[in-house]
Design a protein around this motif. Sequence first.
Motif, PDB file in Angstrom:
ATOM      1  N   GLY A 223       0.832  -1.207   0.000  1.00 54.28           N
ATOM      2  CA  GLY A 223       0.000   0.000   0.000  1.00 54.28           C
ATOM      3  C   GLY A 223       0.865   1.255   0.000  1.00 54.28           C
ATOM      4  N   LEU A 224       1.909   1.265   0.828  1.00 55.72           N
ATOM      5  CA  LEU A 224       2.826   2.412   0.838  1.00 55.72           C
ATOM      6  C   LEU A 224       3.478   2.569  -0.538  1.00 55.72           C
ATOM      7  N   ASN A 225       3.806   1.455  -1.150  1.00 58.52           N
ATOM      8  CA  ASN A 225       4.486   1.501  -2.456  1.00 58.52           C
ATOM      9  C   ASN A 225       3.614   2.034  -3.593  1.00 58.52           C
ATOM     10  N   VAL A 226       2.297   1.874  -3.480  1.00 64.69           N
ATOM     11  CA  VAL A 226       1.424   2.377  -4.552  1.00 64.69           C
ATOM     12  C   VAL A 226       0.761   3.700  -4.173  1.00 64.69           C
ATOM     13  N   GLY A 227       1.263   4.335  -3.111  1.00 66.38           N
ATOM     14  CA  GLY A 227       0.836   5.702  -2.869  1.00 66.38           C
ATOM     15  C   GLY A 227      -0.066   5.969  -1.678  1.00 66.38           C
ATOM     16  N   LEU A 228      -0.426   4.939  -0.928  1.00 69.11           N
ATOM     17  CA  LEU A 228      -1.181   5.206   0.303  1.00 69.11           C
ATOM     18  C   LEU A 228      -0.226   5.817   1.330  1.00 69.11           C
ATOM     19  N   SER A 229      -0.702   6.791   2.074  1.00 70.17           N
ATOM     20  CA  SER A 229       0.124   7.367   3.136  1.00 70.17           C
ATOM     21  C   SER A 229      -0.021   6.540   4.405  1.00 70.17           C
ATOM     22  N   ARG A 230       0.922   6.712   5.315  1.00 72.83           N
ATOM     23  CA  ARG A 230       0.809   6.027   6.613  1.00 72.83           C
ATOM     24  C   ARG A 230      -0.500   6.394   7.305  1.00 72.83           C
ATOM     25  N   GLU A 231      -0.884   7.649   7.178  1.00 72.32           N
ATOM     26  CA  GLU A 231      -2.120   8.091   7.820  1.00 72.32           C
ATOM     27  C   GLU A 231      -3.326   7.363   7.216  1.00 72.32           C
ATOM     28  N   GLU A 232      -3.357   7.240   5.900  1.00 71.16           N
ATOM     29  CA  GLU A 232      -4.494   6.568   5.270  1.00 71.16           C
ATOM     30  C   GLU A 232      -4.579   5.100   5.699  1.00 71.16           C
ATOM     31  N   ILE A 233      -3.448   4.449   5.753  1.00 70.78           N
ATOM     32  CA  ILE A 233      -3.447   3.042   6.180  1.00 70.78           C
ATOM     33  C   ILE A 233      -3.921   2.924   7.626  1.00 70.78           C
ATOM     34  N   THR A 234      -3.470   3.839   8.462  1.00 67.52           N
ATOM     35  CA  THR A 234      -3.919   3.844   9.857  1.00 67.52           C
ATOM     36  C   THR A 234      -5.438   4.040   9.947  1.00 67.52           C
ATOM     37  N   GLU A 235      -5.969   4.932   9.106  1.00 60.78           N
ATOM     38  CA  GLU A 235      -7.425   5.152   9.102  1.00 60.78           C
ATOM     39  C   GLU A 235      -8.189   3.895   8.685  1.00 60.78           C
ATOM     40  N   ILE A 236      -7.697   3.228   7.641  1.00 61.58           N
ATOM     41  CA  ILE A 236      -8.356   1.988   7.187  1.00 61.58           C
ATOM     42  C   ILE A 236      -8.412   0.982   8.330  1.00 61.58           C
ATOM     43  N   LEU A 237      -7.293   0.841   9.029  1.00 58.50           N
ATOM     44  CA  LEU A 237      -7.220  -0.167  10.096  1.00 58.50           C
ATOM     45  C   LEU A 237      -8.117   0.211  11.274  1.00 58.50           C
ATOM     46  N   MET A 238      -8.113   1.474  11.658  1.00 60.17           N
ATOM     47  CA  MET A 238      -8.998   1.921  12.735  1.00 60.17           C
ATOM     48  C   MET A 238     -10.457   1.645  12.393  1.00 60.17           C
ATOM     49  N   GLN A 239     -10.809   1.898  11.139  1.00 62.29           N
ATOM     50  CA  GLN A 239     -12.195   1.716  10.698  1.00 62.29           C
ATOM     51  C   GLN A 239     -12.652   0.267  10.857  1.00 62.29           C
ATOM     52  N   MET A 240     -11.725  -0.666  10.794  1.00 63.27           N
ATOM     53  CA  MET A 240     -12.093  -2.081  10.935  1.00 63.27           C
ATOM     54  C   MET A 240     -12.688  -2.390  12.312  1.00 63.27           C
ATOM     55  N   ALA A 241     -12.427  -1.541  13.306  1.00 56.47           N
ATOM     56  CA  ALA A 241     -13.067  -1.722  14.616  1.00 56.47           C
ATOM     57  C   ALA A 241     -14.584  -1.760  14.488  1.00 56.47           C
ATOM     58  N   VAL A 242     -15.108  -0.980  13.564  1.00 52.97           N
ATOM     59  CA  VAL A 242     -16.563  -0.917  13.383  1.00 52.97           C
ATOM     60  C   VAL A 242     -17.116  -2.229  12.832  1.00 52.97           C
ATOM     61  N   TYR A 243     -16.392  -2.836  11.922  1.00 53.74           N
ATOM     62  CA  TYR A 243     -16.952  -3.985  11.200  1.00 53.74           C
ATOM     63  C   TYR A 243     -16.464  -5.332  11.719  1.00 53.74           C
ATOM     64  N   ALA A 244     -15.283  -5.377  12.267  1.00 52.68           N
ATOM     65  CA  ALA A 244     -14.718  -6.657  12.713  1.00 52.68           C
ATOM     66  C   ALA A 244     -14.326  -6.632  14.190  1.00 52.68           C
ATOM     67  N   GLY A 245     -14.570  -5.520  14.869  1.00 58.35           N
ATOM     68  CA  GLY A 245     -14.278  -5.439  16.293  1.00 58.35           C
ATOM     69  C   GLY A 245     -12.945  -4.768  16.592  1.00 58.35           C
ATOM     70  N   PHE A 246     -12.813  -4.299  17.832  1.00 57.52           N
ATOM     71  CA  PHE A 246     -11.582  -3.615  18.238  1.00 57.52           C
ATOM     72  C   PHE A 246     -10.346  -4.517  18.185  1.00 57.52           C
ATOM     73  N   PRO A 247     -10.426  -5.796  18.550  1.00 58.73           N
ATOM     74  CA  PRO A 247      -9.202  -6.609  18.457  1.00 58.73           C
ATOM     75  C   PRO A 247      -8.656  -6.690  17.031  1.00 58.73           C
ATOM     76  N   ALA A 248      -9.523  -6.833  16.043  1.00 61.84           N
ATOM     77  CA  ALA A 248      -9.058  -6.884  14.651  1.00 61.84           C
ATOM     78  C   ALA A 248      -8.363  -5.576  14.275  1.00 61.84           C
ATOM     79  N   ALA A 249      -8.940  -4.447  14.684  1.00 60.89           N
ATOM     80  CA  ALA A 249      -8.331  -3.149  14.388  1.00 60.89           C
ATOM     81  C   ALA A 249      -6.988  -3.022  15.103  1.00 60.89           C
TER      82      ALA A 249
END
Lengths: 107, 107, 107, 107, 107, 107
Positions: free
Chosen positions: E60-86
Motif C-alpha cells: 500500500g505504501l508503495n502504490v501511494g497510500l500514506s501512513r495516515e491513510e493506512i492507519t485510518e483503514i485499520l482503525m475503521q475495521m473496529a466498526v466492522y470486525a471489532g476492536f481486536p481486529a483493528a
Amino acid sequence: MIDALADIAPDFATYLFEFPFGDIYSRPGLSLRDREIATIAALAAMGTAQPQLKVHIEAGLNVGLSREEITEILMQMAVYAGFPAALNGLFAAREVFAARPVAEPPE
Amino acid sequence: MIDALADIAPDFATYLFEFPFGDIYSRPGLSLRDREIATIAALAAMGTAQPQLKVHIEAGLNVGLSREEITEILMQMAVYAGFPAALNGLFAAREVFAARPVAEPPE
Amino acid sequence: MIDALADIAPDFATYLFEFPFGDIYSRPGLSLRDREIATIAALAAMGTAQPQLKVHIEAGLNVGLSREEITEILMQMAVYAGFPAALNGLFAAREVFAARPVAEPPE
Amino acid sequence: MIDALADIAPDFATYLFEFPFGDIYSRPGLSLRDREIATIAALAAMGTAQPQLKVHIEAGLNVGLSREEITEILMQMAVYAGFPAALNGLFAAREVFAARPVAEPPE
Amino acid sequence: MIDALADIAPDFATYLFEFPFGDIYSRPGLSLRDREIATIAALAAMGTAQPQLKVHIEAGLNVGLSREEITEILMQMAVYAGFPAALNGLFAAREVFAARPVAEPPE
Amino acid sequence: MIDALADIAPDFATYLFEFPFGDIYSRPGLSLRDREIATIAALAAMGTAQPQLKVHIEAGLNVGLSREEITEILMQMAVYAGFPAALNGLFAAREVFAARPVAEPPE
C-alpha cells in the motif's frame, strides 16, 4: 498495549476507552462479571484475538471470576467453536494463571 | 432440529446430547445461567450460527437471563466482533422475544 | 449460479473455471474424490458458504462419495469447528439428498 | 499438548479423547485417511488453529497420506478460503515435513 | 515468502502470480491504490493472515497510500470486525512503518 | 434496520451513529469513497454480514464508486477470502444494482 498505540493512532486509544468502557461496560443492565464471561467466550470462539483474550482472562479474575469458572467457559467453547478454539483458549489461560500470584483464594 | 437429524445422522443427535449436555453443561464449576451468557456471546460473535443463536437466546431466558441482559450481551459484541455481528444478534433476539409470550416479569 | 454472474461479472465466471478447475482440480496429485472431501470439510467448517457447500455435496456424490461418507465428514466438523457448523452442514446435506433421486445404490 | 492440559483442565484431556477419537474417528463410515483429509482442509481453511493443523499434517502422514497429497489439499484451500489460508497451511506443512525423517518413500 | 514455497509447492508460487497479479490486479476497472485499500481492510478484518497483512501494508505504501491513510483503514475495521481486529492490524502497521525508512514525505 | 432496533435496543441505534459515523467516518484522514472501498471489502471477506454488505454497496454508489469498481473490489476478494466469499458478495451487489434505478452515468 495502549502505549504502543500512542505513536501511531493516538485517537484510537481514546476510542478504545470511550466506546467499550465509557459506553458499553458502564451500562447498568449487566454486571462486570457477566460482561467478562461474554467477552472471554467470544474472543476464544473467534480465535483471532489471542492477546486480547489474555487481557480479558486477567480482567475476569479481577472482577471476581475464579480460575475454575474461566476454565469452564473455555472448555465449553469446544461445543460451539471446536476443540482447537477451546484448547488455544485454555493455553492462553494457563499462561495468564501462571504469571499471576495466587492472590485469589484457592479453589 | 433434532428430529431433522433422525433420518440422516441419528448418532449425531446422540452426540449432541452426550458431549455438550452430558459432559459440559452438567459440570458443577459454572452455573447454567453463566453458561448461556458464554454461548450467546460466542454464537453472536462467530456470526455463522444464527439458528443456534436463537435456540440459546431462548435457553438463556429459560435459565433466568432477562431480555435486558441478553440485549446487553449482544450489544457488547460490537466491541469484539464488530457492529454487524451485534446487529445480527439483536435481530435474532428480537425475533425470539416477539415469538414468546411475556411470561417473564416485565423489565 | 454461473449464469447469474454473466450480466454483472462475466470475467469472474471465466476465472471460476480457470483457476479452481483448470489449475487446481485437474492436478494429478490428488483424486477428485479426495478433493471433494477436502472442499466439503472446508466449506462446512467455515460456515459462510452454504450455497457452495450444497454444490459440493452434489459434486461429491457425482465423483463417488456415498451419502454416508458425506454425513461422516460433516459430523466430524463438530470436533474442529463446533456443533453448529456440523449441524448446518448436515442440514445442507439433508436438502441435497432429498432433492436427488436415489440413483446411488442404497447404503 | 495434552500434558499441558493436565494441570489446568484434566477433564478436557479426557473429553478430547472420548468425543473426537472414541466417538468420531472410530466410526466405520469413513477411513482414517479420508478423515485426515477433511481435518487438514478444515483447519487450514479456518486459519485459527495452526498448532492443531501441524498435529494433523503429522497424523495424515501417519495414516498414509503422502507429502504430495497433503500439499495438494492445502493448495486447494486457496480456492475456498483464499491464498493466505493456503499459504499459511503450506508453511505449516513445510515445518512438519522438515522436522520429520523421510521414512516415507520418496515421492 | 515465495522462496519458501519453491521446495514444497513450486506450482503454487506460479498460481500466486498468475491469478492475483496476472488476472485480478492488472484489470483496468480499479486502481492499484484502491485495490490495496480493499486488501488491507479485508486481511485486517479476517484476522487470520497477519503475515500477508504486513506484505500489503508495505505494498500500500508503495502504490501511494500514506501512513495516515493506512492507519485510518485499520482503525475503521473496529466498526466492522471489532476492536481486536483493528488493534492487531494497527500493531502490524506499526511494525512495517518502523522497519521502513521514512522515504515517504512526512505526514 | 435502525427502526427495528428502536424497540429492543434504542441506545444501540445511538452508538451506531456515534462511533462509526460520528467518530470514524468523519475523520479527515481518508475520503468517504476510500472508506466505502474498505468496508465493502471487509464485509465481503468476512462473509457473515450480508445485510450490512448490501447497505454499504448502496452507500458506495452514493459516495461515487461506480458499479464496475464495486464489482472489481468483490472479485478481488476471491484472492484473499476465497471464491465463495467473492461470489456471495457479487450476488449481493447484483441485488442492489437491480433494485436501483440507473441514475449513475452508464459505465
